[in-house]
Design a protein around this motif. Structure first.
Motif, PDB file in Angstrom:
ATOM      1  N   LEU A  75       0.824  -1.168  -0.005  1.00 57.63           N
ATOM      2  CA  LEU A  75       0.285  -0.008   0.169  1.00 57.63           C
ATOM      3  C   LEU A  75       0.683   1.223   0.043  1.00 57.63           C
ATOM      4  N   SER A  76       0.873   2.211  -0.915  1.00 60.23           N
ATOM      5  CA  SER A  76       1.628   3.222  -1.078  1.00 60.23           C
ATOM      6  C   SER A  76       0.780   4.453  -1.369  1.00 60.23           C
ATOM      7  N   ARG A  77       0.884   5.529  -0.555  1.00 55.81           N
ATOM      8  CA  ARG A  77       0.185   6.889  -0.802  1.00 55.81           C
ATOM      9  C   ARG A  77      -1.538   6.392  -0.665  1.00 55.81           C
ATOM     10  N   VAL A  78      -1.948   5.849   0.295  1.00 55.37           N
ATOM     11  CA  VAL A  78      -3.329   4.963   0.453  1.00 55.37           C
ATOM     12  C   VAL A  78      -3.810   5.982   1.534  1.00 55.37           C
ATOM     13  N   LEU A  94       3.992  -4.256   3.031  1.00 58.55           N
ATOM     14  CA  LEU A  94       5.066  -2.967   2.864  1.00 58.55           C
ATOM     15  C   LEU A  94       3.798  -1.725   2.917  1.00 58.55           C
ATOM     16  N   LEU A  95       3.845  -0.814   3.786  1.00 61.13           N
ATOM     17  CA  LEU A  95       2.973   0.184   3.880  1.00 61.13           C
ATOM     18  C   LEU A  95       3.933   1.391   3.804  1.00 61.13           C
ATOM     19  N   ARG A  96       3.474   2.405   2.828  1.00 66.02           N
ATOM     20  CA  ARG A  96       4.469   3.674   2.783  1.00 66.02           C
ATOM     21  C   ARG A  96       3.324   4.764   2.472  1.00 66.02           C
ATOM     22  N   THR A 116       6.422   2.829   6.979  1.00 64.88           N
ATOM     23  CA  THR A 116       7.011   4.205   6.706  1.00 64.88           C
ATOM     24  C   THR A 116       5.830   5.215   6.521  1.00 64.88           C
ATOM     25  N   ARG A 117       6.253   6.096   7.380  1.00 66.83           N
ATOM     26  CA  ARG A 117       5.095   7.096   7.491  1.00 66.83           C
ATOM     27  C   ARG A 117       3.778   6.853   7.210  1.00 66.83           C
ATOM     28  N   VAL A 118       3.460   5.982   8.442  1.00 69.57           N
ATOM     29  CA  VAL A 118       1.959   5.560   8.564  1.00 69.57           C
ATOM     30  C   VAL A 118       1.204   6.109   9.709  1.00 69.57           C
ATOM     31  N   ALA A 136       9.059   3.107  10.805  1.00 72.55           N
ATOM     32  CA  ALA A 136       9.636   4.402  10.685  1.00 72.55           C
ATOM     33  C   ALA A 136       8.956   5.631  10.272  1.00 72.55           C
ATOM     34  N   GLY A 137       8.972   6.579  11.005  1.00 70.52           N
ATOM     35  CA  GLY A 137       8.068   7.715  11.146  1.00 70.52           C
ATOM     36  C   GLY A 137       6.784   7.474  11.169  1.00 70.52           C
TER      37      GLY A 137
END
Length: 198
Positions: A75-78, A94-96, A116-118, A136-137
């Motif tokens: 999931l990216s930019r979700v 992988l969640l970003r 990452t940034r979740v 992270a973040g």
């Protein structure tokens, strides 16, 4: 939505830049479901048997994703807002740049994944599991973690002071570096077997 997603699974193509509103999809099967730039409004995803999901630049608002199993997914930019995700399972994900806002995630299990940034804001993760998450973040704000379980997931840098943590099961080592309020600190002290004198 059922037809578009079925076709994408059958032809192994990406669903791009589509908007689905008040739709229901059930019983889809396949190797991978890929969506990019799509918006799902009040949609229901039921009884899917899909090996891998890849969502990029998608928005889910008021959707029901309860019981979905999303292994080896990305999931990216979700953005997920006001979604019902009871019993959702994400393993080896992988969640970003993902945000969960006011989502019902009771009994959800997020494990062996990278964040990452979740951001989780105003979510109910009662009885949920966060296990072996490398983050992270990320942030958790105004969430209900009542009787949730956090396993081998360091909370260093997280501010949990405005979240509900009653009955939270967590290894004290994973709490190191987290910010909690005075009442939460007292509860965790008891969890560690400390005796408190007035």
């Amino acid at each position: 939505m059922q037809r578009s997603l079925s076709r994408a699974l059958y032809e192994e193509m990406t669903v791009e830049d589509q908007t689905f509103t008040d739709e229901y999809a059930e019983g889809l099967e396949g190797r991978a479901l890929e969506c990019a730039g799509c918006t799902f409004e009040r949609c229901t995803f039921a009884d899917f048997r899909i090996d891998r999901y890849d969502f990029a630049g998608c928005t889910f608002r008021g959707c029901d994703l309860s019981g979905l199993t999303m292994n080896n997914s990305r999931l990216s930019r979700v953005t997920l807002i006001d979604c019902r995700m009871s019993g959702l399972t994400i393993t080896d994900g992988l969640l970003r740049d993902v945000s969960f806002t006011n989502c019902l995630m009771d009994y959800a299990a997020l494990s062996a994944s990278k964040f990452t940034r979740v951001d989780m804001t105003g979510c109910a993760l009662r009885h949920g599991i966060l296990g072996d998450v490398k983050a992270a973040g990320w942030s958790i704000s105004r969430c209900d973690l009542t009787e949730a379980e956090i396993v081998r997931t360091p909370l260093n840098g997280l501010d949990l002071s405005d979240s509900e943590l009653n009955g939270l099961l967590v290894d004290p080592a994973d709490l190191r570096g987290a910010t909690v309020n005075a009442l939460q600190a007292l509860a965790f002290a008891r969890l560690m077997g400390l005796r408190i004198k007035d």
